[in-house]
Design an enzyme around this catalytic site. Structure first.
Site, PDB file in Angstrom:
ATOM      1  N   ASN A 244       0.830  -1.204   0.000  1.00  0.00           N
ATOM      2  CA  ASN A 244       0.000   0.000   0.000  1.00  0.00           C
ATOM      3  C   ASN A 244       0.865   1.255   0.000  1.00  0.00           C
ATOM      4  OD1 ASN A 244      -1.985  -1.866   0.220  1.00  0.00           O
ATOM      5  ND2 ASN A 244      -2.374  -1.546   2.394  1.00  0.00           N
TER       6      ASN A 244
ATOM      7  N   HIS B  32       5.703  -0.688  -2.901  1.00  0.00           N
ATOM      8  CA  HIS B  32       5.253   0.036  -4.101  1.00  0.00           C
ATOM      9  C   HIS B  32       5.344   1.553  -3.925  1.00  0.00           C
ATOM     10  CE1 HIS B  32       2.790  -3.716  -5.507  1.00  0.00           C
ATOM     11  NE2 HIS B  32       4.043  -3.777  -5.887  1.00  0.00           N
TER      12      HIS B  32
ATOM     13  N   CYS C  83      13.215  18.190 -12.978  1.00  0.00           N
ATOM     14  CA  CYS C  83      14.336  18.527 -12.080  1.00  0.00           C
ATOM     15  C   CYS C  83      14.466  17.557 -10.915  1.00  0.00           C
ATOM     16  CB  CYS C  83      14.209  19.961 -11.568  1.00  0.00           C
ATOM     17  SG  CYS C  83      12.913  20.169 -10.326  1.00  0.00           S
TER      18      CYS C  83
ATOM     19  N   GLY D  59      -4.969  -9.105   3.530  1.00  0.00           N
ATOM     20  CA  GLY D  59      -5.633  -8.226   2.569  1.00  0.00           C
ATOM     21  C   GLY D  59      -4.940  -8.065   1.239  1.00  0.00           C
TER      22      GLY D  59
HETATM   23  P1  OAD Z   1      -6.088  -6.210  -4.411  1.00  0.00           P
HETATM   24  O1  OAD Z   1      -7.099  -5.147  -4.628  1.00  0.00           O
HETATM   25  O2  OAD Z   1      -5.609  -6.981  -5.574  1.00  0.00           O
HETATM   26  O3  OAD Z   1      -6.669  -7.267  -3.359  1.00  0.00           O
HETATM   27  C1  OAD Z   1      -7.298  -6.846  -2.180  1.00  0.00           C
HETATM   28  C2  OAD Z   1      -7.536  -8.079  -1.324  1.00  0.00           C
HETATM   29  O4  OAD Z   1      -8.070  -7.652  -0.080  1.00  0.00           O
HETATM   30  C3  OAD Z   1      -8.534  -9.084  -1.906  1.00  0.00           C
HETATM   31  O5  OAD Z   1      -7.991 -10.401  -1.822  1.00  0.00           O
HETATM   32  C4  OAD Z   1      -9.760  -8.943  -1.000  1.00  0.00           C
HETATM   33  O6  OAD Z   1     -10.468 -10.172  -0.842  1.00  0.00           O
HETATM   34  C5  OAD Z   1      -9.129  -8.519   0.298  1.00  0.00           C
HETATM   35  N1  OAD Z   1      -9.991  -7.746   1.220  1.00  0.00           N
HETATM   36  C6  OAD Z   1     -11.079  -6.990   0.947  1.00  0.00           C
HETATM   37  N2  OAD Z   1     -11.574  -6.452   2.067  1.00  0.00           N
HETATM   38  C7  OAD Z   1     -10.779  -6.861   3.083  1.00  0.00           C
HETATM   39  C8  OAD Z   1     -10.766  -6.627   4.498  1.00  0.00           C
HETATM   40  N3  OAD Z   1     -11.673  -5.865   5.083  1.00  0.00           N
HETATM   41  N4  OAD Z   1      -9.772  -7.205   5.219  1.00  0.00           N
HETATM   42  C9  OAD Z   1      -8.842  -7.989   4.628  1.00  0.00           C
HETATM   43  N5  OAD Z   1      -8.815  -8.244   3.316  1.00  0.00           N
HETATM   44  C10 OAD Z   1      -9.761  -7.690   2.543  1.00  0.00           C
HETATM   45  O7  OAD Z   1      -4.889  -5.524  -3.587  1.00  0.00           O
HETATM   46  P2  OAD Z   1      -3.356  -5.912  -3.541  1.00  0.00           P
HETATM   47  O8  OAD Z   1      -3.172  -7.371  -3.396  1.00  0.00           O
HETATM   48  O9  OAD Z   1      -2.744  -5.033  -2.528  1.00  0.00           O
HETATM   49  O10 OAD Z   1       0.005  -2.204  -7.406  1.00  0.00           O
HETATM   50  O11 OAD Z   1      -2.870  -5.467  -4.965  1.00  0.00           O
HETATM   51  C11 OAD Z   1      -1.523  -5.560  -5.269  1.00  0.00           C
HETATM   52  C12 OAD Z   1      -1.111  -4.434  -6.162  1.00  0.00           C
HETATM   53  O12 OAD Z   1      -1.975  -4.380  -7.301  1.00  0.00           O
HETATM   54  C13 OAD Z   1      -1.260  -3.046  -5.556  1.00  0.00           C
HETATM   55  O13 OAD Z   1      -0.188  -2.681  -4.721  1.00  0.00           O
HETATM   56  C14 OAD Z   1      -1.305  -2.193  -6.783  1.00  0.00           C
HETATM   57  C15 OAD Z   1      -2.302  -2.997  -7.582  1.00  0.00           C
HETATM   58  O14 OAD Z   1      -2.337  -2.803  -8.925  1.00  0.00           O
HETATM   59  C16 OAD Z   1       0.505  -1.122  -7.993  1.00  0.00           C
HETATM   60  O15 OAD Z   1      -0.095  -0.090  -8.029  1.00  0.00           O
HETATM   61  C17 OAD Z   1       1.869  -1.323  -8.584  1.00  0.00           C
END
Ligand code: OAD
Length: 251
Positions: free
Chosen positions: A103, A120, A131, A188
């Site tokens: 995040n 990230h 610059c 998450g």
């Molecule tokens: P995702 O949006 O891919 O996944 C979010 C996860 O959180 C899912 O598996 C949901 O089931 C889960 N989730 C939802 N609500 C939740 C809660 N209350 N508690 C716990 N889990 C919950 O997010 P990331 O895996 O972080 O990259 O995505 C990885 C990367 O993809 C990000 O850092 C970003 C994105 O594109 C870049 O920007 C380079």
């Protein structure tokens, strides 16, 4: 049979060098939408059109208007939730050493964790494409699109776009702490984006127990996670901490 949450509390209360890997899901209960799944950002906009470095360099105005401006509005007011606080409590109990987060919202640091690896990058800062000067995102003038530095150059957030390398130090340290931890809390994340999704594999290969907190199954759940805890981080973490505290200090 012992309940999974009690089992996880047993493991963590004996852990000496736990690490957490977090993703967008831990911040959902702080009002920040995830990328994938229900209500996810990528359901509404194509990441290759707004979150790839080539898209940004081709048309920074559109990327600022469709993505970065809204992110700023949401992140400006977001505050840590009980999921983040639980990780601070785990650190204070001497169990958790490092948080590796995908995040860019800065909420782990705001909550009080002391060692946070930002895999990230961080949205709190912008850099000038010309610059290279750094400017706080809170000080960016959003009346002109794309926002510019005092030298006239276009500003970009200090976040990793698709198509860019992971910051070298963040990658190397993440691999190192993942290899050395005795337990990893995976919270998450959809575990779909590499190389972040490799960290639980590195941890497991080196003998760590993998505890996963997510309301939905992920590619890790059946093959890699030893203890999947199904639910939101904001409700599971306080229950987990309560169960750990009940056990008292480990020897
Ligand atoms: P995702 O949006 O891919 O996944 C979010 C996860 O959180 C899912 O598996 C949901 O089931 C889960 N989730 C939802 N609500 C939740 C809660 N209350 N508690 C716990 N889990 C919950 O997010 P990331 O895996 O972080 O990259 O995505 C990885 C990367 O993809 C990000 O850092 C970003 C994105 O594109 C870049 O920007 C380079």
């Amino acid at each position: 049979m012992i309940e999974p949450i009690e089992h996880a509390a047993d493991i963590l209360s004996k852990a000496k060098s736990a690490v957490a890997l977090t993703g967008a899901g831990i911040s959902v209960e702080s009002g920040i939408p995830p990328f994938r799944g229900k209500g996810g950002l990528w359901e509404k906009i194509d990441p290759m059109k707004v979150a790839h470095i080539d898209a940004f360099l081709d048309d920074p105005e559109t990327v600022w208007k469709l993505l970065i401006k809204d992110m700023k509005t949401v992140l400006d007011t977001a505050r840590p939730n009980p999921g983040h606080i639980g990780l601070v409590d785990l650190e204070r109990l001497g169990i958790l050493k490092t948080v590796i987060t995908q995040n860019v919202d800065g909420l782990h640091q705001m909550a009080g964790n002391s060692d946070v690896i930002e895999f990230h990058g961080n949205f709190a800062w912008q850099s000038c494409l010309d610059c290279n000067q750094s400017i706080k995102t809170s000080q960016v003038d959003l009346t002109q699109m794309p926002p510019r530095c005092s030298c006239g150059g276009i500003l970009r957030p200090d976040c990793v776009f698709f198509g860019e390398m992971i910051p070298h130090d963040a990658l190397i340290r993440s691999q190192r702490v993942s290899a050395a931890c005795d337990a990893m809390l995976v919270i998450g994340t959809s575990a779909l984006v590499q190389p972040a999704a490799t960290m639980p594999l590195i941890a497991k290969d080196n003998g760590a127990v993998i505890i996963e907190i997510n309301p939905e199954p992920t590619p890790l759940t059946s093959r890699i996670s030893d203890l999947p805890l199904l639910g939101g981080a904001g409700s599971i973490m306080p229950r987990l901490l309560k169960a750990i505290r009940r056990r008292g200090p480990s020897t």
